[in-house]
Design an enzyme around this catalytic site. Sequence first.
Site, PDB file in Angstrom:
ATOM      1  NE  ARG A  79      -3.616  -1.953   2.941  1.00 31.14           N
ATOM      2  CZ  ARG A  79      -3.374  -3.078   3.620  1.00 31.14           C
ATOM      3  NH1 ARG A  79      -2.179  -3.306   4.110  1.00 31.14           N
ATOM      4  NH2 ARG A  79      -4.337  -3.959   3.817  1.00 31.14           N
TER       5      ARG A  79
ATOM      6  CB  SER B 138       7.860  -6.765  -4.631  1.00 28.80           C
ATOM      7  OG  SER B 138       6.933  -6.682  -3.581  1.00 28.80           O
TER       8      SER B 138
ATOM      9  NE  ARG C  76       8.209  -0.819  12.697  1.00 30.37           N
ATOM     10  CZ  ARG C  76       7.155  -0.084  12.343  1.00 30.37           C
ATOM     11  NH1 ARG C  76       7.311   1.003  11.592  1.00 30.37           N
ATOM     12  NH2 ARG C  76       5.941  -0.435  12.726  1.00 30.37           N
TER      13      ARG C  76
ATOM     14  CD  GLU D 276      11.942   4.725  15.878  1.00 27.30           C
ATOM     15  OE1 GLU D 276      10.873   4.715  16.502  1.00 27.30           O
ATOM     16  OE2 GLU D 276      12.020   4.560  14.659  1.00 27.30           O
TER      17      GLU D 276
ATOM     18  CG  HIS E 113       8.562   6.219  14.051  1.00 29.55           C
ATOM     19  ND1 HIS E 113       8.933   4.965  14.491  1.00 29.55           N
ATOM     20  CD2 HIS E 113       7.546   6.007  13.201  1.00 29.55           C
ATOM     21  CE1 HIS E 113       8.172   4.054  13.925  1.00 29.55           C
ATOM     22  NE2 HIS E 113       7.308   4.664  13.137  1.00 29.55           N
TER      23      HIS E 113
HETATM   24  C1  8YV Z   1       2.804   4.194  14.122  1.00 34.94           C
HETATM   25  C2  8YV Z   1       4.225   3.024  12.486  1.00 34.94           C
HETATM   26  O1  8YV Z   1       2.057   5.335  14.137  1.00 34.94           O
HETATM   27  O2  8YV Z   1       2.196   2.308  11.596  1.00 34.94           O
HETATM   28  C3  8YV Z   1       3.354   1.982  11.874  1.00 34.94           C
HETATM   29  O3  8YV Z   1       3.848   0.840  11.672  1.00 34.94           O
HETATM   30  O4  8YV Z   1       5.395   2.881  12.585  1.00 34.94           O
HETATM   31  C4  8YV Z   1       3.621   4.299  12.902  1.00 34.94           C
HETATM   32  O5  8YV Z   1       2.781   4.720  11.870  1.00 34.94           O
HETATM   33  C5  8YV Z   1       3.582   4.154  15.414  1.00 34.94           C
HETATM   34  O6  8YV Z   1       3.326   2.936  15.972  1.00 34.94           O
HETATM   35  C6  8YV Z   1       3.142   5.297  16.325  1.00 34.94           C
HETATM   36  O7  8YV Z   1       3.098   4.968  17.653  1.00 34.94           O
END
Ligand code: 8YV
Length: 316
Positions: free
Chosen positions: A157, A177, A235, A264, A282
């Site tokens: 997405r 992919s 990530r 983080e 983030h």
């Molecule tokens: C989250 C994220 O908002 O959606 C995810 O996988 O990394 C972020 O969009 C995050 O968990 C915020 O607390």
Amino acid sequence: MEALGVLLTFPMNPYLEEELDRRCKLFRLWETPPESRRDFLRAHAGSIRAVVGNAQVGADAETIDSLPKLEIVSCFSVGLDKVDLDKCRQRGIRVTNTPDVLTEDVADLAIGLAIAVMRRIPEADRYVRSGSWKSKGDYKLTTRFSGKTVGIIGLGRIGKAVAKRAEAFGCPIVYYSRSEKPDTNYTYCSNVLDLAANCQVLVVACPLTPETRHIVNREVMDALGPKGVLVNIGRGPHVDEPELYKALIEGRLGGAGIDVFEQEPHVPEELFGLENVVLLPHVGSGTIETRTAMADLVLGNLEAHFTNKPLLTPVI
Ligand code: 8YV
């Protein structure tokens, strides 16, 4: 859900916390020191039937094992890397996440990061604020984003939304992919090294799994090269961070826009002085609209589960 115990793992959203507090017995994990959490969970194991986690703190094996009455893990995130999914499957624990509602924001930020790095937007802003424009004259010339080839790791997405935006800037799209996507006319690369060698902007948009950990390693960075820009909105562990800093400092990589980090909120200070790096805390999904929609999904999934209705966004 008034008697229902819900464990909230992280101070992720005031609205969500208020609503959970109003609807159920809320346990705030972060208020307990890490060394006392095992006892904390044991003390409340009898009432905790749901965990709400996020990309920072989810539901690991130890948490799940501590909660014999756990029925559902509702993630305030689209990423599931902080949830032990195998253990949830073994225990018959439902799992939900928050797809779609955050796609546009994360994709917007990926393009924003690429342009910020290539046009040196934060650096040029500091140039004005510091008075350098007056004292040193015009800011130096930078690099165009429009028309550059954008490589995307993961055409899910978010990856597809990044591609759609980049196309609007006249950028050719190449992607990696696990399998070729027949429903797109983008160029498929069967491995990340080829992808990096054939683009100028490389965007990480895939889920974090054992297979995608350090998917961007030294070899990939060298293939992207001294004019290449890496954008990570996935990530932190997708990228070999020590190798990233070396590539940037040695000039083997042209620049990086990073929204996520391995540890983080700790960010290696070696990066702070680099003008070809843009660092964000983030914030990919970090808009009022999106975080509210994510919270409503978390609440809606919990409501659905505990009233025996179909989950809104089931993963397990
Ligand atoms: C989250 C994220 O908002 O959606 C995810 O996988 O990394 C972020 O969009 C995050 O968990 C915020 O607390």
